[in-house]
Design a protein around this motif. Structure first.
Motif, PDB file in Angstrom:
ATOM      1  N   SER A  64      17.773  -5.700   5.721  1.00 54.72           N
ATOM      2  CA  SER A  64      17.770  -4.847   4.534  1.00 54.72           C
ATOM      3  C   SER A  64      16.487  -5.063   3.723  1.00 54.72           C
ATOM      4  O   SER A  64      15.694  -5.947   4.016  1.00 54.72           O
ATOM      5  CB  SER A  64      19.006  -5.108   3.672  1.00 54.72           C
ATOM      6  OG  SER A  64      19.098  -6.481   3.368  1.00 54.72           O
ATOM      7  N   SER A  65      16.295  -4.232   2.715  1.00 57.67           N
ATOM      8  CA  SER A  65      15.084  -4.293   1.909  1.00 57.67           C
ATOM      9  C   SER A  65      15.416  -3.932   0.477  1.00 57.67           C
ATOM     10  O   SER A  65      16.481  -3.388   0.194  1.00 57.67           O
ATOM     11  CB  SER A  65      14.023  -3.324   2.454  1.00 57.67           C
ATOM     12  OG  SER A  65      14.470  -1.987   2.331  1.00 57.67           O
ATOM     13  N   ARG A  66      14.496  -4.247  -0.415  1.00 60.07           N
ATOM     14  CA  ARG A  66      14.651  -3.802  -1.804  1.00 60.07           C
ATOM     15  C   ARG A  66      13.269  -3.592  -2.415  1.00 60.07           C
ATOM     16  O   ARG A  66      12.296  -4.239  -2.029  1.00 60.07           O
ATOM     17  CB  ARG A  66      15.450  -4.821  -2.624  1.00 60.07           C
ATOM     18  CG  ARG A  66      14.715  -6.095  -2.925  1.00 60.07           C
ATOM     19  CD  ARG A  66      15.591  -7.078  -3.702  1.00 60.07           C
ATOM     20  NE  ARG A  66      14.937  -8.372  -3.826  1.00 60.07           N
ATOM     21  CZ  ARG A  66      14.186  -8.726  -4.864  1.00 60.07           C
ATOM     22  NH1 ARG A  66      13.997  -7.884  -5.865  1.00 60.07           N
ATOM     23  NH2 ARG A  66      13.610  -9.921  -4.912  1.00 60.07           N
ATOM     24  N   ARG A  67      13.199  -2.666  -3.341  1.00 55.21           N
ATOM     25  CA  ARG A  67      11.950  -2.361  -4.053  1.00 55.21           C
ATOM     26  C   ARG A  67      11.968  -3.180  -5.335  1.00 55.21           C
ATOM     27  O   ARG A  67      12.886  -3.067  -6.135  1.00 55.21           O
ATOM     28  CB  ARG A  67      11.926  -0.858  -4.346  1.00 55.21           C
ATOM     29  CG  ARG A  67      10.703  -0.322  -5.014  1.00 55.21           C
ATOM     30  CD  ARG A  67       9.486  -0.238  -4.138  1.00 55.21           C
ATOM     31  NE  ARG A  67       9.547   0.740  -3.051  1.00 55.21           N
ATOM     32  CZ  ARG A  67       8.505   0.977  -2.247  1.00 55.21           C
ATOM     33  NH1 ARG A  67       7.374   0.315  -2.401  1.00 55.21           N
ATOM     34  NH2 ARG A  67       8.612   1.852  -1.270  1.00 55.21           N
ATOM     35  N   ARG A  68      10.956  -4.054  -5.503  1.00 55.61           N
ATOM     36  CA  ARG A  68      10.920  -4.918  -6.681  1.00 55.61           C
ATOM     37  C   ARG A  68      10.376  -4.170  -7.883  1.00 55.61           C
ATOM     38  O   ARG A  68       9.824  -3.082  -7.759  1.00 55.61           O
ATOM     39  CB  ARG A  68      10.012  -6.127  -6.417  1.00 55.61           C
ATOM     40  CG  ARG A  68      10.663  -7.218  -5.650  1.00 55.61           C
ATOM     41  CD  ARG A  68       9.912  -8.534  -5.728  1.00 55.61           C
ATOM     42  NE  ARG A  68       8.446  -8.452  -5.689  1.00 55.61           N
ATOM     43  CZ  ARG A  68       7.674  -9.408  -5.176  1.00 55.61           C
ATOM     44  NH1 ARG A  68       8.216 -10.481  -4.644  1.00 55.61           N
ATOM     45  NH2 ARG A  68       6.364  -9.296  -5.205  1.00 55.61           N
TER      46      ARG A  68
END
Ligand SMILES: [Zn+2]
Lengths: 82, 193
Positions: free
Chosen positions: B53-57
């Motif tokens: 998974s990923s996330r935008r900081r």
């Protein structure tokens, strides 16, 4: 095509993985006879049926894992991280 | 530390189909920082995404869980030092700027998944690769790290590979888009070399 379940990545096309062959135990190199070492290097059971083998998730998580695969039907069971 | 000028292996594009349903664009200058960190380190806690998974900081960097105990942080060009500095390095942690070692492209549009599926073994449907999904796979026989990173509601994938395969990967992906009308510039055809 064989679908192989990686414990980290889930079901993957076997073309993205590498079959590392039957799991065999490595004899102690300091005490093994030449015959035992040769059997470790070259001799395989190669059964028509269930075999426990190691796969490398080359295209995915780059981890090794163990599965049981039926070499006749390619049915797979019991995957676990190595 | 000053940033080194980036030279992409791809000097054409972006290529877009006439109906706008798929676009392939070079994104090699994207900053790419690789982090390897053991479980329980401050780095693993700070990155705070699991494998897949990923996330935008808040600083707009895209943090991807690329492999177990491995992350890749993507950012705007020239940000390697700034992004690296955000990762705590206590314990068993490595932080490496791999910007210049990787090529990257972005494929976007309503036909992006359909195009990619021709040269990738994974099912790129909504169920297995929703927005934010991170995965590695062979794309056109090149080992790639992918992240589904939709833009303005449009399906979009960022695809990174070893830099030396970058031009071939771009050609292979562009070729997969010809069904939707993408025109391949002279010299960039997959066949005919
Ligand atoms: Zn895997």
């Amino acid at each position: 095509m064989i679908i192989v379940p990686c414990p980290n990545c889930g079901p993957r096309n076997s073309g993205d993985l590498q079959n590392c062959g039957e799991n065999i135990s490595r004899p102690d190199p300091s005490t093994a006879s030449l015959v035992e070492w040769r059997e470790y290097l070259y001799m395989r059971e190669n059964p028509a049926g269930w075999v426990t083998e190691t796969w490398y998730c080359r295209g995915g998580c780059r981890r090794y894992f163990t599965i049981q695969r039926n070499t006749v039907t390619n049915e797979i069971r019991g995957q676990e991280a190595s | 530390m000053s940033e080194i000028t980036f030279k992409s292996p791809v000097d054409v594009g972006p290529l877009t189909s006439p109906d706008g349903s798929v676009t392939v664009a070079d994104a090699a200058s994207t900053t790419k920082v690789q982090v390897r960190a053991g479980a329980g380190t401050a780095a693993a806690a700070a990155l705070d995404v699991s494998y897949g998974s990923s996330r935008r900081r808040a600083d707009d960097a895209l943090v991807c869980g690329t492999r177990p105990d491995e992350w890749t942080i993507y950012g705007t060009p020239g940000q390697a030092a700034a992004i690296s500095a955000t990762v705590p390095t206590d314990g068993f942690v490595t932080v490496i700027d791999i910007t210049h070692g990787r090529a990257m492209l972005r494929i976007s549009g309503s036909n992006a998944s359909a195009s990619l599926n021709k040269i990738c073994n994974l099912d790129l449907g909504e169920e297995l690769t929703p927005n934010g999904a991170v995965f590695s796979a062979s794309v056109g026989n090149v080992g790639c790290d992918l992240v589904r990173d939709d833009q303005n509601g449009q399906t979009s994938f960022l695809i990174a590979c070893e830099r030396s395969f970058g031009k071939f990967l771009f050609i292979a992906v562009a070729d997969a888009c010809t069904e939707f009308g993408v025109q391949i510039p002279a010299g960039w055809e997959l066949h005919g070399h």
